[in-house]
Design a protein around this motif. Structure first.
Motif, short mmCIF file in Angstrom:
data_model
loop_
_atom_site.label_atom_id
_atom_site.label_comp_id
_atom_site.label_asym_id
_atom_site.label_seq_id
_atom_site.Cartn_x
_atom_site.Cartn_y
_atom_site.Cartn_z
N ALA A 41 -27.92 71.43 33.78
CA ALA A 41 -27.15 72.41 32.96
C ALA A 41 -25.76 72.16 33.13
N GLY A 42 -25.39 72.25 34.27
CA GLY A 42 -24.11 72.39 34.73
C GLY A 42 -23.26 70.98 34.32
N TYR A 43 -24.06 70.02 34.72
CA TYR A 43 -23.63 68.66 34.45
C TYR A 43 -23.61 68.45 32.98
N LYS A 44 -24.42 68.90 32.22
CA LYS A 44 -24.16 68.64 30.52
C LYS A 44 -23.04 69.53 30.08
N GLU A 45 -22.90 70.70 30.46
CA GLU A 45 -21.65 71.41 30.02
C GLU A 45 -20.37 70.76 30.40
N VAL A 46 -20.31 70.20 31.60
CA VAL A 46 -18.98 69.43 31.74
C VAL A 46 -18.78 68.23 30.88
N MET A 47 -20.01 67.46 30.80
CA MET A 47 -19.89 66.30 30.06
C MET A 47 -19.56 66.51 28.68
N GLU A 48 -20.10 67.58 27.81
CA GLU A 48 -19.95 67.90 26.56
C GLU A 48 -18.30 68.50 26.56
N GLY A 49 -17.92 68.98 27.46
CA GLY A 49 -16.52 69.40 27.43
C GLY A 49 -15.39 68.38 27.35
N ILE A 50 -15.90 67.24 27.90
CA ILE A 50 -15.04 66.09 27.81
C ILE A 50 -15.20 65.14 26.53
N GLY A 51 -16.27 65.40 25.98
CA GLY A 51 -16.40 64.78 24.84
C GLY A 51 -17.41 63.76 24.84
N ALA A 52 -18.38 63.87 25.89
CA ALA A 52 -19.55 63.01 25.99
C ALA A 52 -20.79 63.26 24.80
N LYS A 53 -21.55 62.18 24.68
CA LYS A 53 -22.44 62.57 23.62
C LYS A 53 -23.90 62.54 24.38
N ILE A 54 -24.44 63.94 24.45
CA ILE A 54 -25.75 63.91 25.36
C ILE A 54 -26.89 63.33 24.49
N VAL A 55 -27.26 61.94 24.64
CA VAL A 55 -28.28 61.37 23.80
C VAL A 55 -29.73 61.74 24.60
N LEU A 56 -29.61 62.13 25.50
CA LEU A 56 -31.20 62.47 26.31
C LEU A 56 -30.90 63.57 27.22
N ASN A 57 -31.64 64.72 26.85
CA ASN A 57 -31.79 65.86 28.14
C ASN A 57 -33.01 66.15 28.19
N HIS A 58 -33.94 65.61 29.08
CA HIS A 58 -35.25 66.04 29.11
C HIS A 58 -35.96 65.96 30.61
N LYS A 59 -36.73 67.05 30.92
CA LYS A 59 -37.49 67.24 32.00
C LYS A 59 -38.59 66.22 31.94
N VAL A 60 -38.51 65.64 33.13
CA VAL A 60 -39.42 64.43 33.57
C VAL A 60 -40.19 64.82 34.89
N GLY A 61 -41.55 64.94 34.89
CA GLY A 61 -42.14 64.85 35.88
C GLY A 61 -43.34 64.00 36.16
N LYS A 62 -44.18 64.31 37.15
CA LYS A 62 -45.55 63.55 37.29
C LYS A 62 -46.26 63.30 36.25
N ASN A 63 -46.38 64.29 35.37
CA ASN A 63 -47.20 64.27 34.15
C ASN A 63 -46.67 63.65 32.87
N SER A 64 -45.41 63.26 32.89
CA SER A 64 -44.69 63.02 31.65
C SER A 64 -43.81 61.63 31.90
N ALA A 65 -43.99 61.42 33.55
CA ALA A 65 -43.38 60.19 33.78
C ALA A 65 -43.64 58.76 33.00
N ALA A 66 -44.78 58.60 32.62
CA ALA A 66 -45.36 57.48 31.73
C ALA A 66 -44.65 57.61 30.43
N ASN A 67 -43.92 58.50 29.91
CA ASN A 67 -43.53 58.46 28.73
C ASN A 67 -41.92 58.11 28.97
N LEU A 68 -41.40 57.94 30.03
CA LEU A 68 -40.16 57.61 30.31
C LEU A 68 -39.37 56.45 29.35
N PRO A 69 -40.07 55.39 29.27
CA PRO A 69 -39.77 54.28 28.62
C PRO A 69 -39.39 54.56 27.20
N LYS A 70 -40.31 55.46 26.47
CA LYS A 70 -40.14 55.82 25.37
C LYS A 70 -38.85 56.77 25.00
#
Length: 576
Positions: free
Chosen positions: A389-418
């Motif tokens: 959240a802290g990282y995202k706030e700063v990046m948005e402040g400098i004009g970066a486009k957040i194209v992905l912001n997702h929690k990934v753990g052991k149960n969802s790691a298989a979907n990482l390529p998608k």
């Protein structure tokens, strides 16, 4: 420390017992008017603890059953204004019970009430010192002085002197000067205050007041005048639990703190080899509030140059206040949780909290990585999401486009390529992965290779020590790494530390051992501890002996977070 507390209480309990035995016999004879045979019977029965509640208190207190003592004493003590012959003794026991539970304010209340109601001079004299002791631990310094000064019992003079010496050590100088002005006839106390004023850390500010007192009292000899110590004095506060943990237990509950201690001890040896004289004072603290009241009466605290710990919440705020009052640097080497006022310039943390890490990393990443697009893959812990959240706030402040912001753990790691494919992340941006999940450390490089993603990656966690860690792969995929506690064998200094630690302890060092070693080496080698103000530590080297990063330019948390990359299969700092 514990022995002193127990012996003091035992002495009081024994005195109470002697008084109670005589008192119970007197009550039996006066109130019952028994015949000679009955007196003998009562005398025998009075020695049985269950027949007399005061004697029961004595027996239970000797056995250390303080909760039982407190409950029974409350039943014996009469309400205020309705005293009975037993009340002073029950109140005394209540004070002792709270004293053993490290509750000095409650202890003072009961000691004071017992003192007011006591008739026997010897009991009153000892109760005055218990009032002084508990008042001292509660920060009521003027009352502590008044009660110890009122002691007239020669047998207790050593105890009174100890209380007064403790008062001079732990009270603020302004408080001591105020007490001295209220009791100007006490030359001994005035001399003790003068010696406190002339300590090296105080002399620059209080030399004028010291000279005025020397002139006023015509002191020609101050005795053992304080002098600058040749060694750096370091106080270490750790919940080692030496008397509670079974050394045969595996793993030991206190193993992290033993590791930290071993790291500090090894650093002390290496500093000595470098010509740095450093004296470690190790204290085993309890995970209970109030332990600091007793420790702060120790001589070592007055002349301390650095306090390491406490690494637990209990007592941290009080220790931070003490450090600020006495201008002593206090460092908590293994946590980012603040348990004291953030405005305290003398109490520091080894690292910032997760949100600060995120914002600091984002500011650094903006200087070394492309930021048109940003993909954030954070782990399942609260620290991971807070950092993201802290990282995202700063990046948005400098004009970066957040194209992905997702929690990934052991149960969802298989979907990482998608997730990566849908984000359309490319070389115009980068991936931020505050994620220590082992499966993610495998899936992310694999997915990037399959999808031919050219975006550089900034990771946070122990990626260099991952089971599948491949330096060639990390270098090829342009991985940048933040290792919060880097102990990688890639670093020759770490290899040397590992060998020295194993030779000393016969086990391989843990991360915490490395943290303790590096922190003490850093401050020990920068030997300006005694003369430099905390706000001036920015002039010190920012690199630790194991490759760690330090920046305490404004106190509080360490704001230096090193970013590494692999170049020619060697670690390279890129944030400088």
């Amino acid at each position: 420390m514990t022995q002193l507390i127990i012996s003091g209480s035992t002495r009081s309990i024994f005195r109470l017992f002697l008084t109670i035995v005589g008192f119970s016999l007197l009550v039996s004879q006066v109130t019952a008017h028994p015949s000679k045979d009955k007196v003998q019977t009562l005398t025998v029965r009075s020695s049985q603890p269950k027949e007399n509640p005061l004697e029961t208190l004595y027996v239970e207190a000797q056995a250390g059953h303080w909760p039982f003592v407190e409950g029974l004493a409350k039943g014996i003590a009469a309400p205020i204004g309705k005293q009975n012959n037993y009340s002073p003794y029950a109140e005394w026991y209540l004070g002792l019970a709270h004293h053993h539970r490290a509750q000095p304010e409650d202890a003072y209340m009961w000691f004071w009430q017992a003192y007011q109601n006591a008739k026997d001079k010897e009991n009153k004299a000892e109760l005055s010192l218990w009032c002084a002791q508990s008042a001292l631990s509660s920060g009521m310094y003027a009352k502590a002085y008044a009660y110890q000064a009122g002691n007239t019992n020669a047998e207790l003079s050593k105890w009174a002197s100890t209380v007064r010496a403790d008062l001079v050590r732990i009270a603020t100088i302004d408080t001591l000067l105020g007490i001295r002005s209220l009791y100007p006839d006490d030359r001994v106390f005035a001399k003790m205050v003068v010696k406190r004023l002339l300590l090296p850390r105080n002399k620059a500010l209080y030399d004028q007041q010291a000279q005025q007192l020397i002139s006023q009292y015509q002191f020609s000899d101050l005795g053992d005048a304080p002098a600058e110590a040749g060694e750096i004095q370091v106080v270490v506060l750790l919940p080692l639990g030496i008397n509670k943990n079974d050394v045969r237990q595996t793993p030991r509950p206190n193993q992290p703190w033993l590791d930290l201690y071993e790291g500090l001890a090894l650093a002390n040896c290496h500093l000595a080899d470098s010509g740095v004289k450093l004296n470690l004072h190790i204290y085993d603290v309890k995970k209970a509030f109030g332990w600091q009241d007793y420790l702060l009466t120790m001589n070592e605290f007055e002349g301390a140059d650095l306090i390491i710990g406490p690494v637990i919440k209990q007592g941290s705020a009080e220790m931070a206040v003490y450090a600020q009052q006495h201008k002593i640097l206090m460092l908590n080497p293994i946590t980012n949780k603040v348990h004291w006022s953030k405005d305290n310039p003398y109490a520091w943390l080894s690292e910032p909290d997760a949100n600060q890490v995120g914002t600091l990393l984002a500011a650094q990443a903006a200087q070394i990585l492309p930021t048109k697009k940003v993909a954030i893959i954070y782990g399942p812990t609260l620290e991971d999401s807070t950092m993201a959240a802290g990282y995202k706030e700063v990046m948005e402040g400098i004009g970066a486009k957040i194209v992905l912001n997702h929690k990934v753990g052991k149960n969802s790691a298989a979907n990482l390529p998608k997730f990566l494919l849908q984000s359309k992340i490319d070389s115009t941006g980068h991936i931020f992965a505050p994620n220590d999940e082992e499966i993610v450390k495998v899936q992310l490089p694999s997915s990037m290779s399959i999808l031919k993603i050219k975006a550089p990656v900034l990771t946070y966690g122990e990626w260099l020590n991952a089971p599948n860690a491949n330096l060639q792969m990390y270098e090829r995929l342009k991985y940048y790494m933040v290792e919060p506690h880097l102990l990688s064998s890639i670093n020759p200094a770490v290899t040397a530390f590992n060998r020295a630690y194993a030779k000393k302890t016969y086990i391989w060092p843990s991360t915490i051992a490395g943290q303790g070693y590096e922190a003490l080496m850093y401050f020990g080698l920068n030997t300006g501890l005694r003369t430099i103000a905390p706000t001036d530590f920015s002039s010190m080297s920012q690199t630790g002996v194991l490759g760690g990063c330090f920046n305490y330019s404004k106190g509080n948390a360490n704001s230096c977070i090193p970013i590494y990359r692999i170049k020619d299969l060697v670690l390279e700092r890129v944030d400088r």
